[in-house]
Design a protein around this motif. Structure first.
Motif, PDB file in Angstrom:
ATOM      1  N   GLN A 157       0.814  -1.205   0.000  1.00 40.59           N
ATOM      2  CA  GLN A 157       0.000   0.000   0.000  1.00 40.59           C
ATOM      3  C   GLN A 157       0.854   1.265   0.000  1.00 40.59           C
ATOM      4  N   LEU A 160      -1.160   5.641   3.723  1.00 39.45           N
ATOM      5  CA  LEU A 160      -2.527   5.292   4.069  1.00 39.45           C
ATOM      6  C   LEU A 160      -3.394   6.502   4.382  1.00 39.45           C
ATOM      7  N   ALA A 165      -4.272   5.801  -1.915  1.00 39.02           N
ATOM      8  CA  ALA A 165      -3.875   4.499  -1.362  1.00 39.02           C
ATOM      9  C   ALA A 165      -5.063   3.787  -0.739  1.00 39.02           C
ATOM     10  N   SER A 169      -6.454   0.314  -2.387  1.00 39.00           N
ATOM     11  CA  SER A 169      -6.392  -0.879  -1.540  1.00 39.00           C
ATOM     12  C   SER A 169      -7.778  -1.474  -1.328  1.00 39.00           C
ATOM     13  N   GLU A 189      -0.825  -7.477   3.933  1.00 36.79           N
ATOM     14  CA  GLU A 189      -0.782  -6.182   3.252  1.00 36.79           C
ATOM     15  C   GLU A 189      -0.188  -5.157   4.207  1.00 36.79           C
ATOM     16  N   SER A 191       1.988  -1.036   4.260  1.00 35.58           N
ATOM     17  CA  SER A 191       2.332   0.188   3.537  1.00 35.58           C
ATOM     18  C   SER A 191       3.837   0.299   3.326  1.00 35.58           C
ATOM     19  N   ASN A 219       0.134  -0.593  -4.851  1.00 38.63           N
ATOM     20  CA  ASN A 219      -0.660   0.606  -5.123  1.00 38.63           C
ATOM     21  C   ASN A 219      -0.026   1.515  -6.165  1.00 38.63           C
TER      22      ASN A 219
END
Length: 312
Positions: A157, A160, A165, A169, A189, A191, A219
């Motif tokens: 990702q 966030l 993002a 996602s 998952e 970031s 992403n």
């Protein structure tokens, strides 16, 4: 590339190309996609010798807020913002409105999109669409390869706090919840903040932990390439893993032509950059701007990669 912005925007900006005074530009961080977007801004501004003051916040929202404050103090005629954190946009919108300065958001969707008012606008692409296109193609490729039973994937990702993002996602989850693609399971998952080095480190940690995904869904392209570099360093055969990103950057197209990247989604960086300058000029001249303006995403895969290799 001008074709794509005109195609997406119709004649919205066709009558506005005159000088509008100084325009301040605040960009969230530095990466290859945003570099192309900024070049689109510069090219558009150069057509009419439109001055731009461009600042990069390097993913620091406080730094970006300070940059906007400095633009206001300098009495610029318009401000363009690629916002670091979508949740900060109401603050930026109020700052600009209180100062009577037109505001254009570009690329990253502001959280107050529906409350911008007549002196502000947003130009970008529907981020949920990008994640949907990306994940549906991963699903299709896995099925084509016969890997349509309990296919484990890893998801990388972006930042966030940014809607891009978040929506990209969420789209991954939405697609794999459909009957057509529910054979896909997310192993993990995390970031990597849009950063290829952080994505490479994250992928290395996953490899060390013993994860063996059938696909890696990122992403953006830069994180996808970071993951690829990690997998290749570990001696993995890239033919065994489907790797997907978003943006169709120049480097990503080279990776795809080399057989390492399987999926990307073209986002018109130059079109967004040029469109934001055109909108800022119109608003500075007290002309009306349609908002939001959505520029479509387009699927990129090995079958059409040559078409996109020279676009960004």
């Amino acid at each position: 590339m001008k074709r794509s912005i005109i195609g997406a925007l119709g004649l919205v900006f066709a009558t506005s190309t005159a000088y509008a005074g100084d325009i301040g530009v605040a960009i969230s961080h530095s990466d290859s996609f945003l570099a192309v977007m900024v070049q689109g801004m510069k090219d558009e501004a150069a057509k009419t010798k439109q001055p731009l003051q461009i600042e990069f916040a390097e993913a620091d929202i406080n730094k970006q807020l300070s940059q906007v404050q400095n633009f206001i103090a300098a009495k610029v005629d318009a401000i363009i913002v690629n916002v670091v954190e979508s949740s900060a946009s109401p603050t930026i919108t109020k700052m600009a409105a209180d100062a009577g300065i037109p505001l254009v958001y570009v690329n990253n969707t502001p959280s107050d999109l529906d409350k911008l008012g007549p002196k502000a606008a947003f130009i970008g692409s529907n981020e949920a669409e990008a994640g949907t296109i990306e994940t549906k193609e991963v699903c299709r490729v896995l099925k084509e390869q016969g890997k349509d039973k309990d296919a484990g994937i890893l998801v990388i990702q972006g930042i966030l706090a940014q809607h891009s993002a978040e929506l990209r996602s969420k789209a991954v989850h939405d697609v794999i919840a459909t009957p057509e693609c529910n054979f896909i399971k997310i192993i993990d998952e995390q970031s990597a903040n849009w950063d290829p080095v952080k994505a490479q480190d994250l992928m290395t940690n996953w490899i060390t932990a013993g994860y063996k995904p059938l696909a890696v869904v990122a992403n953006n392209d830069e994180m996808a390439l970071g993951a690829i570099n990690s997998m290749k360093a570990a001696g993995w055969d890239m033919k065994d893993i489907v790797v997907a990103g978003i943006d169709a950057t120049k480097d990503a197209m080279h990776y795809m032509q080399s057989g390492d990247l399987d999926v990307s989604v073209f986002q018109d960086a130059i079109g967004q950059g040029a469109g934001s300058v055109e909108a800022a000029i119109k608003l500075a001249k007290d002309e009306k701007v349609e908002s939001p303006i959505w520029i479509p995403f387009e699927l990129v895969n090995p079958g059409n990669v040559d078409k996109y290799a020279s676009k960004n």
